[in-house]
Design a protein around this motif. Structure first.
Motif, mmCIF file in Angstrom:
data_model
loop_
_atom_site.group_PDB
_atom_site.id
_atom_site.type_symbol
_atom_site.label_atom_id
_atom_site.label_comp_id
_atom_site.label_asym_id
_atom_site.label_seq_id
_atom_site.Cartn_x
_atom_site.Cartn_y
_atom_site.Cartn_z
ATOM 1 N N ASN A 297 1.413 6.744 -6.651
ATOM 2 C CA ASN A 297 0.284 7.649 -6.878
ATOM 3 C C ASN A 297 0.546 9.064 -6.342
ATOM 4 O OD1 ASN A 297 -1.193 5.716 -8.211
ATOM 5 N ND2 ASN A 297 -2.154 4.946 -6.342
ATOM 6 N N HIS A 298 1.820 9.339 -6.052
ATOM 7 C CA HIS A 298 2.260 10.703 -5.682
ATOM 8 C C HIS A 298 1.719 11.206 -4.343
ATOM 9 C CE1 HIS A 298 3.859 10.595 -9.662
ATOM 10 N NE2 HIS A 298 2.637 10.358 -10.154
ATOM 11 N N TRP A 299 1.609 10.322 -3.388
ATOM 12 C CA TRP A 299 1.324 10.793 -2.021
ATOM 13 C C TRP A 299 2.638 11.271 -1.418
ATOM 14 C CZ3 TRP A 299 -3.290 11.714 0.159
ATOM 15 C CH2 TRP A 299 -4.409 11.183 -0.475
ATOM 16 N N THR A 300 3.181 12.303 -2.028
ATOM 17 C CA THR A 300 4.542 12.747 -1.697
ATOM 18 C C THR A 300 4.563 14.211 -1.293
ATOM 19 O OG1 THR A 300 4.798 13.162 -4.054
ATOM 20 C CG2 THR A 300 5.699 11.095 -3.220
ATOM 21 N N HIS A 301 3.378 14.760 -0.978
ATOM 22 C CA HIS A 301 3.283 16.190 -0.648
ATOM 23 C C HIS A 301 2.944 16.393 0.822
ATOM 24 C CE1 HIS A 301 3.447 17.288 -4.917
ATOM 25 N NE2 HIS A 301 2.787 16.156 -5.090
ATOM 26 N N TYR A 302 3.020 17.652 1.255
ATOM 27 C CA TYR A 302 2.558 17.983 2.602
ATOM 28 C C TYR A 302 1.085 17.599 2.761
ATOM 29 C CZ TYR A 302 6.448 21.403 3.182
ATOM 30 O OH TYR A 302 7.648 22.024 3.297
ATOM 31 N N GLY A 303 0.696 17.297 3.977
ATOM 32 C CA GLY A 303 -0.720 17.062 4.272
ATOM 33 C C GLY A 303 -1.120 17.913 5.468
ATOM 34 N N PRO A 304 -2.375 17.794 5.922
ATOM 35 C CA PRO A 304 -2.819 18.571 7.093
ATOM 36 C C PRO A 304 -1.990 18.209 8.332
ATOM 37 C CG PRO A 304 -4.643 17.364 6.064
ATOM 38 C CD PRO A 304 -3.407 16.914 5.388
ATOM 39 N N ALA A 305 -1.761 19.213 9.198
ATOM 40 C CA ALA A 305 -0.907 18.993 10.377
ATOM 41 C C ALA A 305 -1.410 17.836 11.238
ATOM 42 C CB ALA A 305 -0.835 20.272 11.209
ATOM 43 N N ALA A 306 -2.704 17.717 11.409
ATOM 44 C CA ALA A 306 -3.244 16.692 12.316
ATOM 45 C C ALA A 306 -3.269 15.296 11.684
ATOM 46 C CB ALA A 306 -4.643 17.080 12.770
ATOM 47 N N GLY A 307 -3.027 15.219 10.391
ATOM 48 C CA GLY A 307 -3.036 13.917 9.714
ATOM 49 C C GLY A 307 -4.072 13.901 8.600
ATOM 50 N N GLU B 92 0.836 -1.210 0.000
ATOM 51 C CA GLU B 92 0.000 0.000 0.000
ATOM 52 C C GLU B 92 0.871 1.261 0.000
ATOM 53 O OE1 GLU B 92 -3.081 -0.778 -0.483
ATOM 54 O OE2 GLU B 92 -3.828 1.293 -0.443
ATOM 55 N N ALA B 93 1.976 1.226 0.740
ATOM 56 C CA ALA B 93 2.891 2.385 0.767
ATOM 57 C C ALA B 93 3.538 2.572 -0.607
ATOM 58 C CB ALA B 93 3.963 2.180 1.828
ATOM 59 N N THR B 94 3.911 1.460 -1.242
ATOM 60 C CA THR B 94 4.545 1.527 -2.564
ATOM 61 C C THR B 94 3.566 2.142 -3.568
ATOM 62 O OG1 THR B 94 5.658 -0.505 -1.924
ATOM 63 C CG2 THR B 94 5.831 0.112 -4.229
ATOM 64 N N LYS B 95 2.333 1.653 -3.489
ATOM 65 C CA LYS B 95 1.290 2.181 -4.380
ATOM 66 C C LYS B 95 1.062 3.681 -4.119
ATOM 67 C CE LYS B 95 -3.088 0.593 -4.361
ATOM 68 N NZ LYS B 95 -3.941 -0.481 -3.847
ATOM 69 N N THR C 58 3.002 14.459 9.299
ATOM 70 C CA THR C 58 3.604 13.124 9.182
ATOM 71 C C THR C 58 3.643 12.764 7.692
ATOM 72 O OG1 THR C 58 2.625 12.610 11.315
ATOM 73 C CG2 THR C 58 3.370 10.727 10.002
ATOM 74 N N ALA C 59 4.637 11.995 7.271
ATOM 75 C CA ALA C 59 4.790 11.646 5.850
ATOM 76 C C ALA C 59 3.485 11.088 5.283
ATOM 77 C CB ALA C 59 5.914 10.630 5.685
ATOM 78 N N SER C 60 3.097 11.593 4.107
ATOM 79 C CA SER C 60 1.774 11.267 3.563
ATOM 80 C C SER C 60 1.635 9.806 3.139
ATOM 81 C CB SER C 60 1.467 12.187 2.378
ATOM 82 O OG SER C 60 1.421 13.517 2.832
ATOM 83 N N PHE C 61 2.652 9.256 2.451
ATOM 84 C CA PHE C 61 2.474 7.882 1.942
ATOM 85 C C PHE C 61 2.457 6.858 3.080
ATOM 86 C CE2 PHE C 61 6.884 6.426 2.301
ATOM 87 C CZ PHE C 61 7.595 7.616 2.298
ATOM 88 N N THR C 62 3.147 7.168 4.187
ATOM 89 C CA THR C 62 3.079 6.233 5.329
ATOM 90 C C THR C 62 1.674 6.275 5.946
ATOM 91 O OG1 THR C 62 3.882 7.862 6.892
ATOM 92 C CG2 THR C 62 5.529 6.465 5.907
ATOM 93 N N GLN C 63 1.055 7.456 5.915
ATOM 94 C CA GLN C 63 -0.305 7.554 6.464
ATOM 95 C C GLN C 63 -1.298 6.754 5.617
ATOM 96 O OE1 GLN C 63 -1.748 11.301 8.171
ATOM 97 N NE2 GLN C 63 0.120 12.233 7.395
ATOM 98 N N VAL C 64 -1.114 6.790 4.296
ATOM 99 C CA VAL C 64 -2.003 6.007 3.428
ATOM 100 C C VAL C 64 -1.842 4.519 3.769
ATOM 101 C CG1 VAL C 64 -2.473 5.346 1.031
ATOM 102 C CG2 VAL C 64 -1.959 7.730 1.580
ATOM 103 N N ALA C 65 -0.596 4.090 3.968
ATOM 104 C CA ALA C 65 -0.359 2.691 4.346
ATOM 105 C C ALA C 65 -0.943 2.393 5.734
ATOM 106 C CB ALA C 65 1.141 2.398 4.324
ATOM 107 N N GLY C 66 -0.985 3.415 6.570
ATOM 108 C CA GLY C 66 -1.538 3.255 7.918
ATOM 109 C C GLY C 66 -3.021 2.901 7.912
ATOM 110 N N ILE C 67 -3.728 3.349 6.872
ATOM 111 C CA ILE C 67 -5.153 2.985 6.752
ATOM 112 C C ILE C 67 -5.251 1.479 6.467
ATOM 113 C CG2 ILE C 67 -7.301 3.354 5.454
ATOM 114 C CD1 ILE C 67 -6.212 6.191 4.782
ATOM 115 N N GLU C 68 -4.412 1.009 5.560
ATOM 116 C CA GLU C 68 -4.401 -0.424 5.235
ATOM 117 C C GLU C 68 -4.050 -1.258 6.480
ATOM 118 O OE1 GLU C 68 -5.277 -2.356 2.858
ATOM 119 O OE2 GLU C 68 -4.265 -4.212 3.471
#
Ligand code: PLP
Length: 387
Positions: free
Chosen positions: A58-68, A51-54, A268-278
């Protein structure tokens, strides 16, 4: 160099110091067995890595909201709501790089200079370090072996004063593996409510528990509004290096913690957060497998340590540490740590790495294979025969 005065009050985690010494010995050609490190030796489950690789692709490589990221905060709120039986929403959640920043941010947000903070000792060393750093007064509550390393509520009552602002609890506990009972939590909650203090409940080992289910103080009536739950991915999903954790707290406080994060690391790094949902919503069978393996190792190391001359070890109920007594050996805990490393090639941590009340004890992490634990026990038996 002329440093700011506050730096003299900042402590550290000596696990990293012992690790560096052990690596130095390895570089000189010595074989070292690592029982000092507080991280699972397993790999992160593949579905999370995929999921993190994906997410990167898919360019989850930008800043995100401070709270997550909102979908992750929603997933965390659902998970905490389900496992702790409380009503929480994304507005209660702040995602941080590991669970550790929650300690720092929450104390900065809640505790004034001169306030008192009650914290477990022996306990995770960063609590005492941060309390000192922010100019508050650390008030240690002793984790006693005769009480299965659980805090004694009468002692807690005796330590509370009008200056007490925060009580830190940690269950399952590092370094002792102790687990607070429901009755303990109810009594602590009563003290917190009566004295109007906040509780920082460090539940980072909530999924690594061997008997029964994890109980959270936040589940008790009157507590959600005065509790910060610290939890995360490092231990449960073997994700220490990803740096992904979170705090769940009253929404007003969450806003302030998010503001601290804006000032510190933005998000927090965006792509790790996406993997965190998985991690939270995907297949959980790897977690079960890891916990079953930890249980096997716990039983093995406890039995092995109790056979060693001068060592006695209780069987912990959670986390992946044992905290045996070495009082009969006539060595201090730090002497034991340095001699076992240099003479037996086994890296462990002195109980005093977790506070002054850790004297007479040593922490072994069993996040290592049964084969290596067996080898370490053999090396220590030889060392102890030579004492
Ligand atoms: N709390 C306790 C009791 C721990 O033992 C640790 C890590 O060792 C943490 C919090 C922090 O974990 P992380 O920042 O990796 O999520």
């Amino acid at each position: 160099m002329k440093l700011a005065n506050r730096m003299s009050r900042l402590g550290t985690e000596t696990a990293f110091v012992v690790l560096a010494k052990a690596k130095e010995l390895e570089a000189q050609g010595h074989e070292i067995i690592h029982l000092e490190i507080g991280e699972p030796d397993f790999d992160t489950p593949q579905n999370i890595i995929d999921e993190a690789t994906k997410a990167l692709t898919n360019h989850w490589t930008h800043y995100g909201p401070a709270a997550g990221l909102p979908p992750l905060r929603e997933a965390i709120a659902r998970e905490i709501g389900r496992t702790r039986g409380i009503k929480v929403g994304p507005e209660n959640v702040v995602v941080t790089p590991g669970g550790k920043p929650i300690m720092f941010f929450v104390m900065l947000a809640l505790v004034n200079e001169g306030d008192e903070v009650i914290y477990p000792n022996p306990g995770f060393p960063i609590y005492e370090s941060v309390i000192n750093f922010i100019g508050a007064k650390p008030v240690a509550i002793r984790m006693r072996e005769e009480n299965n390393f659980r805090l004694d509520v009468d002692e807690l009552i005796s330590l509370v004063t009008p200056k007490t602002r925060l009580v830190i609890i940690n269950s399952p506990q590092n370094p002792t593996g102790s687990v607070l009972r429901k009755a303990d939590l109810e009594a602590i909650a009563e003290v917190a409510i009566k004295n109007d203090v906040f509780v920082l409940s460090d539940e980072i080992y909530s999924r690594i528990i061997y008997d029964g289910r994890h109980q959270s103080i936040s589940s008790i009536d009157g507590m959600p509004e005065r509790t910060v739950i610290l939890d995360g991915y490092s231990k449960t999903y073997a994700m220490t290096g990803w740096r992904l954790g979170y705090g769940v707290m009253p929404a007003d406080l969450a806003g302030q913690v998010a503001k601290l994060q804006t000032n510190c690391n933005s998000c927090t790094a965006s792509f790790t957060q996406v993997a965190g949902i998985e991690a939270l919503t995907g297949d959980q069978s790897e977690v079960g497998r890891m916990v079953a393996e930890f249980r096997r190792r716990r039983d093995f190391i406890v039995a092995g340590l109790n056979e060693l001359k001068g060592i006695s070890c209780q069987k912990p109920e959670g986390a992946f540490y044992v905290f045996p007594s070495i009082k009969q050996l006539g060595l201090s805990s730090s002497q034991f740590e340095s001699r076992v490393l240099s003479e037996a090639g086994v890296a462990v941590l002195s109980g005093t790495s977790f506070g002054a009340f850790g004297e007479g004890y040593v922490r072994f992490s069993y996040a290592n294979s049964v084969e290596n634990i067996e080898k370490a026990l053999g090396k220590m038996a030889k060392f102890l025969r030579g004492l």
